[in-house]
Design an enzyme around this catalytic site. Sequence first.
Site, PDB file in Angstrom:
ATOM      1  N   GLU A  16       0.843  -1.078  -0.339  1.00  0.00           N
ATOM      2  CA  GLU A  16       0.059  -0.290  -0.112  1.00  0.00           C
ATOM      3  C   GLU A  16       0.510   1.437  -0.232  1.00  0.00           C
ATOM      4  O   GLU A  16       1.784   1.448   0.336  1.00  0.00           O
ATOM      5  CB  GLU A  16      -0.807   0.261   1.186  1.00  0.00           C
ATOM      6  CG  GLU A  16      -1.630   1.416   1.715  1.00  0.00           C
ATOM      7  CD  GLU A  16      -3.148   0.907   2.338  1.00  0.00           C
ATOM      8  OE1 GLU A  16      -3.405  -0.107   2.649  1.00  0.00           O
ATOM      9  OE2 GLU A  16      -3.109   1.669   3.441  1.00  0.00           O
ATOM     10  N   HIS A  77      -8.208   3.113  -3.563  1.00  0.00           N
ATOM     11  CA  HIS A  77      -9.109   3.559  -2.538  1.00  0.00           C
ATOM     12  C   HIS A  77     -10.518   4.753  -3.095  1.00  0.00           C
ATOM     13  O   HIS A  77      -9.910   5.780  -3.532  1.00  0.00           O
ATOM     14  CB  HIS A  77      -9.368   3.819  -1.145  1.00  0.00           C
ATOM     15  CG  HIS A  77      -8.220   2.548  -0.687  1.00  0.00           C
ATOM     16  ND1 HIS A  77      -7.826   2.718   0.369  1.00  0.00           N
ATOM     17  CD2 HIS A  77      -7.153   1.227  -0.941  1.00  0.00           C
ATOM     18  CE1 HIS A  77      -6.811   1.226   0.730  1.00  0.00           C
ATOM     19  NE2 HIS A  77      -6.574   0.297   0.030  1.00  0.00           N
ATOM     20  N   ASP A 109     -13.303   7.687   7.264  1.00  0.00           N
ATOM     21  CA  ASP A 109     -14.050   8.388   8.926  1.00  0.00           C
ATOM     22  C   ASP A 109     -14.222   9.817   9.076  1.00  0.00           C
ATOM     23  O   ASP A 109     -14.620  10.742   8.226  1.00  0.00           O
ATOM     24  CB  ASP A 109     -12.758   8.678   9.321  1.00  0.00           C
ATOM     25  CG  ASP A 109     -12.193   7.058   9.524  1.00  0.00           C
ATOM     26  OD1 ASP A 109     -12.066   6.612   9.749  1.00  0.00           O
ATOM     27  OD2 ASP A 109     -10.404   7.477   9.477  1.00  0.00           O
ATOM     28  N   ALA A 122     -20.783   2.196   3.417  1.00  0.00           N
ATOM     29  CA  ALA A 122     -20.123   1.435   2.074  1.00  0.00           C
ATOM     30  C   ALA A 122     -20.867   0.963   1.188  1.00  0.00           C
ATOM     31  O   ALA A 122     -20.773   0.792  -0.182  1.00  0.00           O
ATOM     32  CB  ALA A 122     -18.589   0.878   3.220  1.00  0.00           C
ATOM     33  N   TYR A 143     -13.362  -5.898   9.836  1.00  0.00           N
ATOM     34  CA  TYR A 143     -12.519  -5.488  11.347  1.00  0.00           C
ATOM     35  C   TYR A 143     -12.548  -6.413  12.325  1.00  0.00           C
ATOM     36  O   TYR A 143     -13.269  -6.580  13.297  1.00  0.00           O
ATOM     37  CB  TYR A 143     -13.361  -4.523  11.785  1.00  0.00           C
ATOM     38  CG  TYR A 143     -13.589  -3.267  10.427  1.00  0.00           C
ATOM     39  CD1 TYR A 143     -12.386  -2.329  10.936  1.00  0.00           C
ATOM     40  CD2 TYR A 143     -14.453  -2.856   9.839  1.00  0.00           C
ATOM     41  CE1 TYR A 143     -13.052  -1.336   9.998  1.00  0.00           C
ATOM     42  CE2 TYR A 143     -14.392  -2.168   9.174  1.00  0.00           C
ATOM     43  CZ  TYR A 143     -13.873  -0.753   9.239  1.00  0.00           C
ATOM     44  OH  TYR A 143     -13.614   0.435   7.915  1.00  0.00           O
ATOM     45  N   HIS A 147     -15.478  -2.516  13.872  1.00  0.00           N
ATOM     46  CA  HIS A 147     -15.414  -1.020  13.768  1.00  0.00           C
ATOM     47  C   HIS A 147     -15.944  -0.437  15.128  1.00  0.00           C
ATOM     48  O   HIS A 147     -16.366  -0.243  15.930  1.00  0.00           O
ATOM     49  CB  HIS A 147     -16.335  -0.921  12.594  1.00  0.00           C
ATOM     50  CG  HIS A 147     -16.067   1.074  12.305  1.00  0.00           C
ATOM     51  ND1 HIS A 147     -16.981   1.656  12.597  1.00  0.00           N
ATOM     52  CD2 HIS A 147     -14.808   1.733  11.661  1.00  0.00           C
ATOM     53  CE1 HIS A 147     -16.267   2.994  12.096  1.00  0.00           C
ATOM     54  NE2 HIS A 147     -15.566   2.613  11.473  1.00  0.00           N
ATOM     55  N   GLN A 174      -8.828  -3.817   8.999  1.00  0.00           N
ATOM     56  CA  GLN A 174      -8.807  -3.783   9.356  1.00  0.00           C
ATOM     57  C   GLN A 174      -7.360  -3.990   9.824  1.00  0.00           C
ATOM     58  O   GLN A 174      -6.967  -5.336  10.029  1.00  0.00           O
ATOM     59  CB  GLN A 174      -9.288  -3.151  10.790  1.00  0.00           C
ATOM     60  CG  GLN A 174      -8.573  -1.875  11.569  1.00  0.00           C
ATOM     61  CD  GLN A 174      -7.733  -0.032  10.263  1.00  0.00           C
ATOM     62  OE1 GLN A 174      -6.805  -0.732   9.719  1.00  0.00           O
ATOM     63  NE2 GLN A 174      -9.181   0.603  11.005  1.00  0.00           N
ATOM     64  N   GLN A 210       3.311   5.807  16.834  1.00  0.00           N
ATOM     65  CA  GLN A 210       2.567   5.892  15.593  1.00  0.00           C
ATOM     66  C   GLN A 210       1.703   4.104  15.986  1.00  0.00           C
ATOM     67  O   GLN A 210       0.345   4.460  15.694  1.00  0.00           O
ATOM     68  CB  GLN A 210       3.630   5.180  14.281  1.00  0.00           C
ATOM     69  CG  GLN A 210       2.606   4.319  13.306  1.00  0.00           C
ATOM     70  CD  GLN A 210       3.243   3.282  12.837  1.00  0.00           C
ATOM     71  OE1 GLN A 210       3.622   3.041  13.510  1.00  0.00           O
ATOM     72  NE2 GLN A 210       2.544   2.870  11.568  1.00  0.00           N
TER      73      GLN A 210
HETATM   74  P1  FAD Z   1     -19.097   0.811   6.390  1.00  0.00           P
HETATM   75  O1  FAD Z   1     -18.977  -0.651   6.508  1.00  0.00           O
HETATM   76  O2  FAD Z   1     -20.157   2.272   6.216  1.00  0.00           O
HETATM   77  O3  FAD Z   1     -19.399   1.114   8.391  1.00  0.00           O
HETATM   78  C1  FAD Z   1     -19.111   2.111   9.266  1.00  0.00           C
HETATM   79  C2  FAD Z   1     -20.007   1.924  10.543  1.00  0.00           C
HETATM   80  O4  FAD Z   1     -21.326   2.074  10.260  1.00  0.00           O
HETATM   81  C3  FAD Z   1     -19.501   0.224  11.051  1.00  0.00           C
HETATM   82  O5  FAD Z   1     -19.553   0.710  12.010  1.00  0.00           O
HETATM   83  C4  FAD Z   1     -20.335   0.089  10.657  1.00  0.00           C
HETATM   84  O6  FAD Z   1     -20.990  -1.180  11.256  1.00  0.00           O
HETATM   85  C5  FAD Z   1     -21.602   0.487  10.474  1.00  0.00           C
HETATM   86  N1  FAD Z   1     -22.961   0.462   9.769  1.00  0.00           N
HETATM   87  C6  FAD Z   1     -22.532   0.048   8.420  1.00  0.00           C
HETATM   88  N2  FAD Z   1     -23.805   0.009   7.744  1.00  0.00           N
HETATM   89  C7  FAD Z   1     -24.776  -0.091   8.736  1.00  0.00           C
HETATM   90  C8  FAD Z   1     -26.208   0.548   8.469  1.00  0.00           C
HETATM   91  N3  FAD Z   1     -26.846   0.133   7.492  1.00  0.00           N
HETATM   92  N4  FAD Z   1     -26.744   0.394   9.418  1.00  0.00           N
HETATM   93  C9  FAD Z   1     -26.304   0.865  10.690  1.00  0.00           C
HETATM   94  N5  FAD Z   1     -24.640   1.265  11.149  1.00  0.00           N
HETATM   95  C10 FAD Z   1     -24.256   0.630   9.238  1.00  0.00           C
HETATM   96  N6  FAD Z   1      -9.911   5.557   4.841  1.00  0.00           N
HETATM   97  C11 FAD Z   1     -10.366   6.748   4.336  1.00  0.00           C
HETATM   98  O7  FAD Z   1     -10.521   7.724   4.569  1.00  0.00           O
HETATM   99  N7  FAD Z   1      -9.263   6.265   2.752  1.00  0.00           N
HETATM  100  C12 FAD Z   1      -8.795   5.408   2.753  1.00  0.00           C
HETATM  101  O8  FAD Z   1      -7.509   5.323   1.745  1.00  0.00           O
HETATM  102  C13 FAD Z   1      -8.851   4.179   3.927  1.00  0.00           C
HETATM  103  N8  FAD Z   1      -8.544   2.876   3.399  1.00  0.00           N
HETATM  104  C14 FAD Z   1      -8.883   1.914   5.036  1.00  0.00           C
HETATM  105  C15 FAD Z   1      -8.614   0.852   4.275  1.00  0.00           C
HETATM  106  C16 FAD Z   1      -8.413  -0.426   4.886  1.00  0.00           C
HETATM  107  C17 FAD Z   1      -8.236  -1.855   4.258  1.00  0.00           C
HETATM  108  C18 FAD Z   1      -9.608   0.438   6.100  1.00  0.00           C
HETATM  109  C19 FAD Z   1      -9.865  -1.500   6.614  1.00  0.00           C
HETATM  110  C20 FAD Z   1     -10.186   1.275   6.121  1.00  0.00           C
HETATM  111  C21 FAD Z   1      -9.849   1.823   5.593  1.00  0.00           C
HETATM  112  N9  FAD Z   1      -9.963   2.832   5.892  1.00  0.00           N
HETATM  113  C22 FAD Z   1      -9.602   4.088   5.324  1.00  0.00           C
HETATM  114  C23 FAD Z   1     -10.670   3.777   7.075  1.00  0.00           C
HETATM  115  C24 FAD Z   1     -12.590   3.288   7.030  1.00  0.00           C
HETATM  116  O9  FAD Z   1     -12.564   5.170   6.499  1.00  0.00           O
HETATM  117  C25 FAD Z   1     -13.008   3.902   8.657  1.00  0.00           C
HETATM  118  O10 FAD Z   1     -12.477   2.350   8.616  1.00  0.00           O
HETATM  119  C26 FAD Z   1     -14.327   3.665   8.829  1.00  0.00           C
HETATM  120  O11 FAD Z   1     -14.125   4.663   9.326  1.00  0.00           O
HETATM  121  C27 FAD Z   1     -15.315   2.701   7.725  1.00  0.00           C
HETATM  122  O12 FAD Z   1     -15.228   2.669   6.621  1.00  0.00           O
HETATM  123  P2  FAD Z   1     -16.055   1.116   5.978  1.00  0.00           P
HETATM  124  O13 FAD Z   1     -16.190   1.545   4.170  1.00  0.00           O
HETATM  125  O14 FAD Z   1     -15.989   0.173   6.925  1.00  0.00           O
HETATM  126  O15 FAD Z   1     -17.742   1.700   6.553  1.00  0.00           O
END
Ligand code: FAD
Length: 289
Positions: A16, A77, A109, A122, A143, A147, A174, A210
């Site tokens: 990455e 991403h 985030d 997502a 996660y 999460h 994660q 870190q």
């Molecule tokens: P989601 O899957 O939407 O989940 C977020 C939260 O909402 C979770 O607590 C979930 O349980 C909850 N949730 C989901 N769907 C629902 C629903 N329908 N109703 C109620 N609650 C729900 N961030 C960046 O800004 N840039 C990056 O390039 C980046 N790369 C990443 C790469 C990896 C491999 C990982 C693991 C994380 C990365 N992140 C990045 C961080 C990521 O954006 C954060 O972890 C973010 O807080 C959650 O993203 P997600 O896509 O998992 O969200």
Amino acid sequence: MRISDKLAHEQTFSLEIFPPRGDMPLETARAVAGEMARDKPDWISVTYSAGGLGNSANTVPIAAAIERELGVTALAHLTCLGSTRADIDAFVASLHAAGVENVLALRGDRAPGREAIDFSFASDLIAHLRATAPDLCIGAACYPEGHVESESSEADFEALYRKQEAGADYLVTQLFFDNEDFYRFRERCQRHRIRVPIVAGIMPFTSVKQIQRMAFTCGASIPAKVVKRLVLAGDDPADQARAGVEYAVGQLRDLAANGVDGLHIYSMNKPAISHATHDALVGCGYLKG
Ligand code: FAD
């Protein structure tokens, strides 16, 4: 090449990079990717404004350079908080123009100015991508320790199932420091009907500061053996970084021995981390030399 096709046939190794900020020219990012390409990763992922760094405009140019100039599969991403459908469609058009067919679809985030507009989660983004760009191979985040915002682990698995059903082809975890968390998570995925491949994401920590930051931002727990090793390293930055690579290599060897679908290294623009993890995986037979 589509990442899901690779995962269907072999255990993968991926790296990455994050795009340059103001103080790092695009050329430097290209050079870093070029160094990492020597380790023959199955793909190099390029983050999108991770941690609110505001460098999302460079994600596609770097991904394009990885595909075209290095001949390595790129994974771009993409986050959706704060974006409209039109923003996402424009990003997808730029991916198509650049010849990038892999995207990691994320919510992003929460941060001031990054509220939901057209997408809240997502799974909403994944459904939109699946409907409007069926040729894309879509990955999603998961996660092993839950999460940070999740009310319960059941809610997390429901969200994960929604991502799979919306069209996610595979998952990337994660970072985690205790492999037992990953093995437990993998078992629970089976019980929650998660059938797509799960790539384990490992981050060699580089310093005490870190790893502390990671514990707070990602909710990753730090095992006592890591703390003890860092106490031994004391104030020596080189020894702290050495401890991080040693620990990650131990995790990778154990994961390789336990039949993981793929190993993703959060290599953080550091070719030395890419080389050390690659060599360790060759050493244990996970990768060919
Ligand atoms: P989601 O899957 O939407 O989940 C977020 C939260 O909402 C979770 O607590 C979930 O349980 C909850 N949730 C989901 N769907 C629902 C629903 N329908 N109703 C109620 N609650 C729900 N961030 C960046 O800004 N840039 C990056 O390039 C980046 N790369 C990443 C790469 C990896 C491999 C990982 C693991 C994380 C990365 N992140 C990045 C961080 C990521 O954006 C954060 O972890 C973010 O807080 C959650 O993203 P997600 O896509 O998992 O969200």
